[in-house]
Design a protein around this motif. Structure first.
Motif, PDB file in Angstrom:
ATOM      1  N   ASN A 165       0.844  -1.208   0.000  1.00 50.46           N
ATOM      2  CA  ASN A 165       0.000   0.000   0.000  1.00 50.46           C
ATOM      3  C   ASN A 165       0.871   1.248   0.000  1.00 50.46           C
ATOM      4  O   ASN A 165       0.644   2.187  -0.766  1.00 50.46           O
ATOM      5  CB  ASN A 165      -0.863   0.043   1.261  1.00 50.46           C
ATOM      6  CG  ASN A 165      -2.196  -0.650   1.064  1.00 50.46           C
ATOM      7  OD1 ASN A 165      -2.530  -1.025  -0.051  1.00 50.46           O
ATOM      8  ND2 ASN A 165      -2.936  -0.833   2.141  1.00 50.46           N
ATOM      9  N   ALA A 166       1.887   1.242   0.894  1.00 48.37           N
ATOM     10  CA  ALA A 166       2.747   2.428   1.022  1.00 48.37           C
ATOM     11  C   ALA A 166       3.409   2.741  -0.312  1.00 48.37           C
ATOM     12  O   ALA A 166       3.461   3.898  -0.745  1.00 48.37           O
ATOM     13  CB  ALA A 166       3.791   2.190   2.115  1.00 48.37           C
ATOM     14  N   ASP A 182       5.175   6.404   5.023  1.00 51.74           N
ATOM     15  CA  ASP A 182       5.469   6.779   3.634  1.00 51.74           C
ATOM     16  C   ASP A 182       5.300   8.275   3.454  1.00 51.74           C
ATOM     17  O   ASP A 182       4.749   8.956   4.321  1.00 51.74           O
ATOM     18  CB  ASP A 182       4.572   5.995   2.660  1.00 51.74           C
ATOM     19  CG  ASP A 182       3.113   6.347   2.813  1.00 51.74           C
ATOM     20  OD1 ASP A 182       2.764   7.529   2.690  1.00 51.74           O
ATOM     21  OD2 ASP A 182       2.300   5.417   3.065  1.00 51.74           O
ATOM     22  N   ILE A 225       0.533  10.069  -0.849  1.00 53.77           N
ATOM     23  CA  ILE A 225      -0.584  11.001  -1.049  1.00 53.77           C
ATOM     24  C   ILE A 225      -1.383  11.257   0.231  1.00 53.77           C
ATOM     25  O   ILE A 225      -2.120  12.221   0.324  1.00 53.77           O
ATOM     26  CB  ILE A 225      -1.543  10.470  -2.142  1.00 53.77           C
ATOM     27  CG1 ILE A 225      -2.103   9.085  -1.750  1.00 53.77           C
ATOM     28  CG2 ILE A 225      -0.852  10.411  -3.492  1.00 53.77           C
ATOM     29  CD1 ILE A 225      -3.235   8.619  -2.638  1.00 53.77           C
ATOM     30  N   ILE A 257      -4.048  10.332   3.557  1.00 51.31           N
ATOM     31  CA  ILE A 257      -5.485  10.031   3.642  1.00 51.31           C
ATOM     32  C   ILE A 257      -6.163  11.205   4.347  1.00 51.31           C
ATOM     33  O   ILE A 257      -5.645  11.712   5.351  1.00 51.31           O
ATOM     34  CB  ILE A 257      -5.722   8.738   4.475  1.00 51.31           C
ATOM     35  CG1 ILE A 257      -4.928   7.568   3.871  1.00 51.31           C
ATOM     36  CG2 ILE A 257      -7.198   8.369   4.539  1.00 51.31           C
ATOM     37  CD1 ILE A 257      -4.790   6.372   4.779  1.00 51.31           C
ATOM     38  N   TRP A 301     -13.490  -0.793   1.588  1.00 52.59           N
ATOM     39  CA  TRP A 301     -13.455   0.672   1.575  1.00 52.59           C
ATOM     40  C   TRP A 301     -12.209   1.137   0.816  1.00 52.59           C
ATOM     41  O   TRP A 301     -11.103   0.685   1.044  1.00 52.59           O
ATOM     42  CB  TRP A 301     -13.412   1.230   3.007  1.00 52.59           C
ATOM     43  CG  TRP A 301     -13.646   2.713   2.987  1.00 52.59           C
ATOM     44  CD1 TRP A 301     -14.836   3.356   3.057  1.00 52.59           C
ATOM     45  CD2 TRP A 301     -12.643   3.724   2.831  1.00 52.59           C
ATOM     46  NE1 TRP A 301     -14.659   4.696   2.953  1.00 52.59           N
ATOM     47  CE2 TRP A 301     -13.328   4.957   2.813  1.00 52.59           C
ATOM     48  CE3 TRP A 301     -11.263   3.722   2.687  1.00 52.59           C
ATOM     49  CZ2 TRP A 301     -12.665   6.175   2.664  1.00 52.59           C
ATOM     50  CZ3 TRP A 301     -10.604   4.918   2.535  1.00 52.59           C
ATOM     51  CH2 TRP A 301     -11.304   6.141   2.529  1.00 52.59           C
ATOM     52  N   ALA A 350     -10.428   4.863  -0.772  1.00 50.45           N
ATOM     53  CA  ALA A 350     -10.583   6.320  -0.804  1.00 50.45           C
ATOM     54  C   ALA A 350     -11.021   6.778  -2.183  1.00 50.45           C
ATOM     55  O   ALA A 350     -11.883   7.627  -2.320  1.00 50.45           O
ATOM     56  CB  ALA A 350      -9.272   6.986  -0.406  1.00 50.45           C
ATOM     57  N   ASP A 351     -10.429   6.205  -3.198  1.00 53.24           N
ATOM     58  CA  ASP A 351     -10.727   6.666  -4.535  1.00 53.24           C
ATOM     59  C   ASP A 351     -11.255   5.498  -5.358  1.00 53.24           C
ATOM     60  O   ASP A 351     -10.507   4.809  -6.042  1.00 53.24           O
ATOM     61  CB  ASP A 351      -9.442   7.237  -5.169  1.00 53.24           C
ATOM     62  CG  ASP A 351      -9.790   8.061  -6.386  1.00 53.24           C
ATOM     63  OD1 ASP A 351     -10.933   7.952  -6.860  1.00 53.24           O
ATOM     64  OD2 ASP A 351      -8.908   8.803  -6.841  1.00 53.24           O
ATOM     65  N   GLY A 409      -6.720  -2.436  -6.602  1.00 57.76           N
ATOM     66  CA  GLY A 409      -6.968  -2.979  -5.270  1.00 57.76           C
ATOM     67  C   GLY A 409      -8.461  -3.127  -5.082  1.00 57.76           C
ATOM     68  O   GLY A 409      -9.247  -2.611  -5.870  1.00 57.76           O
ATOM     69  N   GLY A 444      -9.790  -3.091  -1.638  1.00 60.04           N
ATOM     70  CA  GLY A 444     -10.197  -2.521  -0.339  1.00 60.04           C
ATOM     71  C   GLY A 444     -10.328  -3.559   0.762  1.00 60.04           C
ATOM     72  O   GLY A 444     -11.059  -3.330   1.733  1.00 60.04           O
ATOM     73  N   LEU A 498      -6.429  -3.764   4.252  1.00 59.42           N
ATOM     74  CA  LEU A 498      -6.328  -3.233   5.620  1.00 59.42           C
ATOM     75  C   LEU A 498      -7.270  -3.970   6.581  1.00 59.42           C
ATOM     76  O   LEU A 498      -6.953  -4.121   7.762  1.00 59.42           O
ATOM     77  CB  LEU A 498      -6.618  -1.735   5.634  1.00 59.42           C
ATOM     78  CG  LEU A 498      -5.514  -0.854   5.032  1.00 59.42           C
ATOM     79  CD1 LEU A 498      -5.891   0.614   5.137  1.00 59.42           C
ATOM     80  CD2 LEU A 498      -4.180  -1.097   5.736  1.00 59.42           C
TER      81      LEU A 498
HETATM   82  P1  ADP Z   1      -6.631  -1.475  -1.400  1.00 60.45           P
HETATM   83  O1  ADP Z   1      -6.655  -2.826  -1.987  1.00 60.45           O
HETATM   84  O2  ADP Z   1      -7.534  -0.522  -2.053  1.00 60.45           O
HETATM   85  O3  ADP Z   1      -5.256  -0.945  -1.199  1.00 60.45           O
HETATM   86  P2  ADP Z   1      -6.715  -1.507   1.452  1.00 60.45           P
HETATM   87  O4  ADP Z   1      -7.678  -2.085   2.395  1.00 60.45           O
HETATM   88  O5  ADP Z   1      -5.318  -1.991   1.558  1.00 60.45           O
HETATM   89  O6  ADP Z   1      -7.292  -1.695   0.017  1.00 60.45           O
HETATM   90  O7  ADP Z   1      -6.732   0.039   1.655  1.00 60.45           O
HETATM   91  C1  ADP Z   1      -7.948   0.718   1.713  1.00 60.45           C
HETATM   92  C2  ADP Z   1      -7.788   2.162   1.269  1.00 60.45           C
HETATM   93  O8  ADP Z   1      -7.001   2.871   2.218  1.00 60.45           O
HETATM   94  C3  ADP Z   1      -7.060   2.322  -0.017  1.00 60.45           C
HETATM   95  O9  ADP Z   1      -7.949   2.224  -1.105  1.00 60.45           O
HETATM   96  C4  ADP Z   1      -6.482   3.707   0.091  1.00 60.45           C
HETATM   97  O10 ADP Z   1      -7.451   4.674  -0.266  1.00 60.45           O
HETATM   98  C5  ADP Z   1      -6.223   3.856   1.569  1.00 60.45           C
HETATM   99  N1  ADP Z   1      -4.792   3.610   1.895  1.00 60.45           N
HETATM  100  C6  ADP Z   1      -4.265   2.480   2.414  1.00 60.45           C
HETATM  101  N2  ADP Z   1      -2.930   2.629   2.634  1.00 60.45           N
HETATM  102  C7  ADP Z   1      -2.620   3.884   2.248  1.00 60.45           C
HETATM  103  C8  ADP Z   1      -1.398   4.659   2.194  1.00 60.45           C
HETATM  104  N3  ADP Z   1      -0.240   4.138   2.627  1.00 60.45           N
HETATM  105  N4  ADP Z   1      -1.462   5.930   1.739  1.00 60.45           N
HETATM  106  C9  ADP Z   1      -2.623   6.452   1.319  1.00 60.45           C
HETATM  107  N5  ADP Z   1      -3.805   5.780   1.327  1.00 60.45           N
HETATM  108  C10 ADP Z   1      -3.808   4.516   1.770  1.00 60.45           C
END
Ligand code: ADP
Length: 504
Positions: free
Chosen positions: A405-406, A433, A436, A438, A451, A453-454, A465, A467, A470
């Motif tokens: 993710n990072a 990291d 961008i 959150i 969930w 963000a975008d 991804g 969601g 996490l």
């Molecule tokens: P994904 O498969 O979309 O990465 P995650 O459950 O890992 O799903 O993360 C959920 C959401 O959290 C991501 O879609 C992103 O919007 C936000 N996110 C997770 N890690 C980060 C990060 N290191 N920096 C910015 N946004 C993050």
């Protein structure tokens, strides 16, 4: 007042205050204009009797004699002795309006001695003065009655307080007659009747005490009655997610309403648990059933890609298909895992391991990721052994999720760092990291399933991804007895903190 307890208390106090005032008003309203009927009758009969005794005695001779000491005219003892049994205030008034005989209840005073007031009256000067003033007050009523019988209430100085009286004038004939102008009989009203002022005063005086007492009692009572509701709230609050739906609300049999509420809630929980179970089962079954066809699909595509005569246009399509198949396999794996954790069918295989080995493996993968995405990745590996009880593959999965993710959310040229430090009972890992970030409003949701963000970019391939990453990280951390949290600033970067207990 937003609590039921507060409202009940206020309602109770208002009801009580209203009752008190209505009660006082009712007493005032219902008070008869003639509350002293019996007393007035008695006083009248006594006065008539005394008047008759005087008048009849006068037939046989003078009823007055001169007191030797003071030289005043007083009622002769032969006459006054005849009505000694009258146990009320009695005052006989002479023609000049002055008392010629006076007696107090249970203390008859005759005209014998220095003055007509001293016999049988209190020995102290104050008491005597008080009694003399009472007699004077009563004597004055005769001249005020204008030769008409009259009754009423008069305020006397001192202890007797209000006196109910009856005046019986003795009409003189052409001659001076017996020398008596009237008789007054009187008795204290005491607490027999309360005037409007006293009733209101009593209510106002006692109201604060009664209200304070009733508010306290009401508050305690409401608290006791509502205590089971608090228990129900606590129990329902403890049902935080689908995994605690097996819990039931206990007790609260104290009242019929609460027993009904409890059973309704429990029935609702049963229904919720059933639908949750079938949903989980469906997800688990569906993802399980999808696994085999996906594996077959992937091996088919992989075989086709390696075909030596495949034209480049077909190869391109096959590669895209492979990427999608891989993404779908990942999704199905994640879904299956979460469904199993929900069902409690994802046990941890804990073993004591040196976390440095794991961090070493992660560092290797990190360097590959860094190369691919032009992001600087560093992993801090402790110098001293750091053993802890972990499920290696799960913890690896946790860090790989956070790390990928990072890297995914950090633009080229940025940096990602994994840190590690030990506290008394825990090891705290950080994945930081410079990406961008959150938005603050989105932080509370990032650990929710599906969930993102975008959402719009999820299918574009820019930051693919689904969601679930996490949500899985959260489960892994919590299953180890630890926790995970995130801090972030939009445009500046994000730090995930994972705290894991060292274990025995
Ligand atoms: P994904 O498969 O979309 O990465 P995650 O459950 O890992 O799903 O993360 C959920 C959401 O959290 C991501 O879609 C992103 O919007 C936000 N996110 C997770 N890690 C980060 C990060 N290191 N920096 C910015 N946004 C993050």
């Amino acid at each position: 007042m937003r609590t039921i307890r507060g409202r009940l208390t206020v309602g109770y106090a208002i009801a009580l205050a209203t009752t008190m005032f209505v009660f006082a008003a009712a007493i005032l309203f219902l008070q008869t204009p003639e509350p002293f009927g019996d007393i007035d009758d008695r006083l009248r009969v006594e006065a008539e009797l005394i008047a008759n005794i005087i008048l009849e005695s006068w037939e046989s001779g003078p009823v007055l004699e001169t007191e030797s000491a003071s030289g005043r005219e007083v009622l002769a003892p032969r006459v006054s002795n005849l009505f000694q049994s009258v146990d009320d205030y009695v005052v006989a008034v002479g023609l000049r309006g002055d008392p010629i005989f006076a007696a107090a209840p249970r203390a008859p005073v005759s005209g014998v001695g220095d003055t007509i007031f001293t016999v049988g009256v209190p020995q102290d000067r104050e008491g005597q003065a008080e009694l003399a003033s009472v007699f004077e007050t009563l004597a004055a009523l005769v001249s005020r009655s204008e030769d008409q019988p009259a009754s009423g209430t008069v305020r006397a100085v001192g202890s007797p307080g209000n006196l109910r009286y009856f005046v019986r004038p003795i009409i003189r004939g052409p001659d001076p007659g017996p020398g008596v102008s009237g008789i007054v009989t009187a008795t204290p009203t005491g607490g027999l009747a309360l005037g409007p002022g006293r009733i209101l005063g009593g209510v106002l005086l006692s109201a604060p005490f009664i209200l304070v007492a009733s508010i306290s009692i009401g508050y305690l009572l409401a608290g006791r009655i509502l205590a089971p509701v608090d228990e129900i709230i606590d129990e329902i609050e403890a049902i935080t997610d689908g995994r605690s739906l097996h819990r039931r609300v206990a007790g609260a049999e104290s009242t019929e309403e609460l027993a009904r509420l409890t059973s309704t809630l429990n029935n609702m929980l049963i229904r919720l648990e059933r639908s949750f179970l079938s949903l989980r089962r469906f997800t688990a079954d569906a993802s399980h059933e999808l696994k085999t066809p996906l594996t077959v699909l992937r091996s088919g595509v992989e075989r086709a890609i390696t075909h030596p005569q495949a034209p480049p246009s077909v190869l391109e399509v096959l590669e895209e298909t492979l990427i999608e198949v891989n993404r779908m396999t990942e999704l199905v794996d994640s879904l299956l895992m979460l469904a199993r954790t929900d069902e409690g069918r994802a046990p941890l295989h804990l073993e004591r391991a040196d976390i440095r080995d794991l961090l070493g493996e992660i560092a290797e993968t990190a360097s590959i990721l860094a190369e691919q995405s032009s992001v600087d990745v560093s992993v801090e590996i402790p110098t001293r052994p750091m053993k802890m009880a972990i499920d290696r593959s799960r913890i690896r999965q946790l860090f790989m999720n956070l790390l990928s993710n990072a890297v995914k959310y950090t633009p080229r040229g940025g940096s990602v760092a994994i840190g590690c430090r030990k506290t008394d009972r825990d090891v705290v890992f950080t994945v930081t990291d410079t990406g961008i970030g959150i938005a603050a409003g989105e932080l509370p949701y990032i650990f929710d399933r599906f969930w993102r963000a975008d959402v719009a970019r999820s299918r574009t391939g820019q930051r693919p991804g689904v969601g679930l990453g996490l949500a899985i990280c959260k489960w892994i951390a919590e299953a180890h007895g630890g926790s995970i949290s995130a801090k972030s600033k939009r445009g500046k970067g994000t730090t995930f903190t994972v705290t894991l207990p060292v274990g025995d």
